[in-house]
Design a protein around this motif. Sequence first.
Motif, PDB file in Angstrom:
ATOM      1  N   GLU A   1      16.484  -6.004   4.974  1.00 13.62           N
ATOM      2  CA  GLU A   1      16.646  -4.641   4.398  1.00 13.62           C
ATOM      3  C   GLU A   1      15.379  -4.431   3.493  1.00 13.62           C
ATOM      4  O   GLU A   1      15.110  -2.982   3.438  1.00 13.62           O
ATOM      5  CB  GLU A   1      17.880  -4.384   3.555  1.00 13.62           C
ATOM      6  N   GLU A   2      14.929  -5.235   2.936  1.00 13.61           N
ATOM      7  CA  GLU A   2      13.998  -4.930   2.137  1.00 13.61           C
ATOM      8  C   GLU A   2      12.488  -4.423   2.642  1.00 13.61           C
ATOM      9  O   GLU A   2      11.635  -3.651   2.212  1.00 13.61           O
ATOM     10  CB  GLU A   2      13.532  -6.152   1.196  1.00 13.61           C
ATOM     11  N   PHE A   3      12.559  -4.528   3.993  1.00  9.21           N
ATOM     12  CA  PHE A   3      11.350  -4.279   4.778  1.00  9.21           C
ATOM     13  C   PHE A   3      11.373  -3.102   5.390  1.00  9.21           C
ATOM     14  O   PHE A   3      10.447  -2.351   6.194  1.00  9.21           O
ATOM     15  CB  PHE A   3      10.770  -5.217   5.981  1.00  9.21           C
TER      16      PHE A   3
ATOM     17  N   SER B   1      -0.672 -11.318  -0.214  1.00  7.87           N
ATOM     18  CA  SER B   1      -0.199 -12.619  -1.002  1.00  7.87           C
ATOM     19  C   SER B   1       0.170 -13.544   0.125  1.00  7.87           C
ATOM     20  O   SER B   1       0.388 -14.655  -0.331  1.00  7.87           O
ATOM     21  CB  SER B   1       0.717 -12.378  -2.016  1.00  7.87           C
ATOM     22  N   MET B   2       0.514 -12.985   1.319  1.00  5.74           N
ATOM     23  CA  MET B   2       0.812 -14.063   2.315  1.00  5.74           C
ATOM     24  C   MET B   2      -0.437 -15.101   2.656  1.00  5.74           C
ATOM     25  O   MET B   2      -1.539 -14.854   2.608  1.00  5.74           O
ATOM     26  CB  MET B   2       1.043 -13.145   3.835  1.00  5.74           C
ATOM     27  N   PRO B   3       0.064 -16.412   2.825  1.00  8.12           N
ATOM     28  CA  PRO B   3      -0.747 -17.410   3.056  1.00  8.12           C
ATOM     29  C   PRO B   3      -1.754 -17.439   4.439  1.00  8.12           C
ATOM     30  O   PRO B   3      -1.083 -16.757   5.378  1.00  8.12           O
ATOM     31  CB  PRO B   3      -0.259 -18.865   3.134  1.00  8.12           C
ATOM     32  N   GLY B   4      -2.858 -17.447   4.548  1.00  5.12           N
ATOM     33  CA  GLY B   4      -3.935 -17.367   5.689  1.00  5.12           C
ATOM     34  C   GLY B   4      -4.067 -15.881   6.027  1.00  5.12           C
ATOM     35  O   GLY B   4      -4.682 -15.499   7.165  1.00  5.12           O
ATOM     36  N   ILE B   5      -3.717 -14.934   5.070  1.00  6.72           N
ATOM     37  CA  ILE B   5      -3.943 -13.570   5.529  1.00  6.72           C
ATOM     38  C   ILE B   5      -5.449 -13.116   5.810  1.00  6.72           C
ATOM     39  O   ILE B   5      -6.037 -12.442   6.616  1.00  6.72           O
ATOM     40  CB  ILE B   5      -3.560 -12.550   4.448  1.00  6.72           C
TER      41      ILE B   5
ATOM     42  N   GLU C   1       9.751   6.633  -4.413  1.00 10.51           N
ATOM     43  CA  GLU C   1      10.367   5.323  -4.277  1.00 10.51           C
ATOM     44  C   GLU C   1       9.664   4.886  -3.003  1.00 10.51           C
ATOM     45  O   GLU C   1       9.420   3.524  -2.906  1.00 10.51           O
ATOM     46  CB  GLU C   1      11.941   5.652  -4.070  1.00 10.51           C
ATOM     47  N   LEU C   2       9.500   5.843  -2.114  1.00 13.88           N
ATOM     48  CA  LEU C   2       8.979   5.256  -0.741  1.00 13.88           C
ATOM     49  C   LEU C   2       7.253   4.938  -1.152  1.00 13.88           C
ATOM     50  O   LEU C   2       6.948   3.978  -0.587  1.00 13.88           O
ATOM     51  CB  LEU C   2       8.687   6.348   0.389  1.00 13.88           C
ATOM     52  N   LYS C   3       6.617   5.602  -1.983  1.00 11.22           N
ATOM     53  CA  LYS C   3       5.330   5.098  -2.182  1.00 11.22           C
ATOM     54  C   LYS C   3       5.529   3.685  -3.138  1.00 11.22           C
ATOM     55  O   LYS C   3       4.709   2.977  -2.715  1.00 11.22           O
ATOM     56  CB  LYS C   3       4.708   6.026  -3.361  1.00 11.22           C
ATOM     57  N   ASN C   4       6.322   3.422  -3.742  1.00 15.05           N
ATOM     58  CA  ASN C   4       6.489   2.338  -4.442  1.00 15.05           C
ATOM     59  C   ASN C   4       6.618   1.220  -3.483  1.00 15.05           C
ATOM     60  O   ASN C   4       6.330   0.003  -3.610  1.00 15.05           O
ATOM     61  CB  ASN C   4       7.608   2.229  -5.520  1.00 15.05           C
ATOM     62  N   LYS C   5       7.639   1.528  -2.550  1.00 16.45           N
ATOM     63  CA  LYS C   5       7.861   0.778  -1.509  1.00 16.45           C
ATOM     64  C   LYS C   5       6.775  -0.014  -0.602  1.00 16.45           C
ATOM     65  O   LYS C   5       6.305  -1.189  -0.481  1.00 16.45           O
ATOM     66  CB  LYS C   5       9.074   1.039  -0.606  1.00 16.45           C
TER      67      LYS C   5
ATOM     68  N   MET D   1       4.971  -3.739  -0.521  1.00 13.92           N
ATOM     69  CA  MET D   1       4.666  -4.297   0.894  1.00 13.92           C
ATOM     70  C   MET D   1       3.315  -4.760   1.106  1.00 13.92           C
ATOM     71  O   MET D   1       3.200  -5.859   1.269  1.00 13.92           O
ATOM     72  CB  MET D   1       5.336  -3.632   2.040  1.00 13.92           C
ATOM     73  N   ARG D   2       2.415  -3.761   0.410  1.00 17.63           N
ATOM     74  CA  ARG D   2       0.807  -4.036   0.622  1.00 17.63           C
ATOM     75  C   ARG D   2       0.796  -5.434  -0.274  1.00 17.63           C
ATOM     76  O   ARG D   2      -0.144  -6.319   0.276  1.00 17.63           O
ATOM     77  CB  ARG D   2       0.201  -3.130   0.029  1.00 17.63           C
ATOM     78  N   LYS D   3       1.333  -5.577  -1.482  1.00 18.25           N
ATOM     79  CA  LYS D   3       1.074  -6.568  -2.242  1.00 18.25           C
ATOM     80  C   LYS D   3       1.578  -8.022  -1.700  1.00 18.25           C
ATOM     81  O   LYS D   3       0.851  -8.977  -1.468  1.00 18.25           O
ATOM     82  CB  LYS D   3       1.842  -6.478  -3.552  1.00 18.25           C
TER      83      LYS D   3
END
Length: 120
Positions: A35-37, A77-81, A63-67, A71-73
Amino acid sequence: MASGGSAAAARAAEEPPPPEPPAEQKPPPPPPAQEEFSFLPLVHDIIKCMDKDSQDVHQVLNELKNKFQEMRKLISSMPGIGVSPEQQQQQLQNLQEQVRTKNELLQKYKSLCMFEIPKE
């Protein structure tokens, strides 16, 4: 005899303590819930607010802008990005070769009959 015991104690005191085992790597945090995505509920709320001519539109838009920012952050931060697809392909080939080599060695060691393998 007492001096022999104290010499051993002195040597033990001079020896550095054994190195501590390396700290175990912390497992990655659990992935966020599905749901967070989802941006759809926020978009739906924006549409509802626009239909009602509500003043809450700005709050929901924020709220949408913050979301999106969260998600960008998360993505950055994902490994291998930062690894290119070509580098990922090379890593995959290297790992597959390692698996093949290890499987061949395992089969070789099994065929030497040095180990008793229980049959189930």
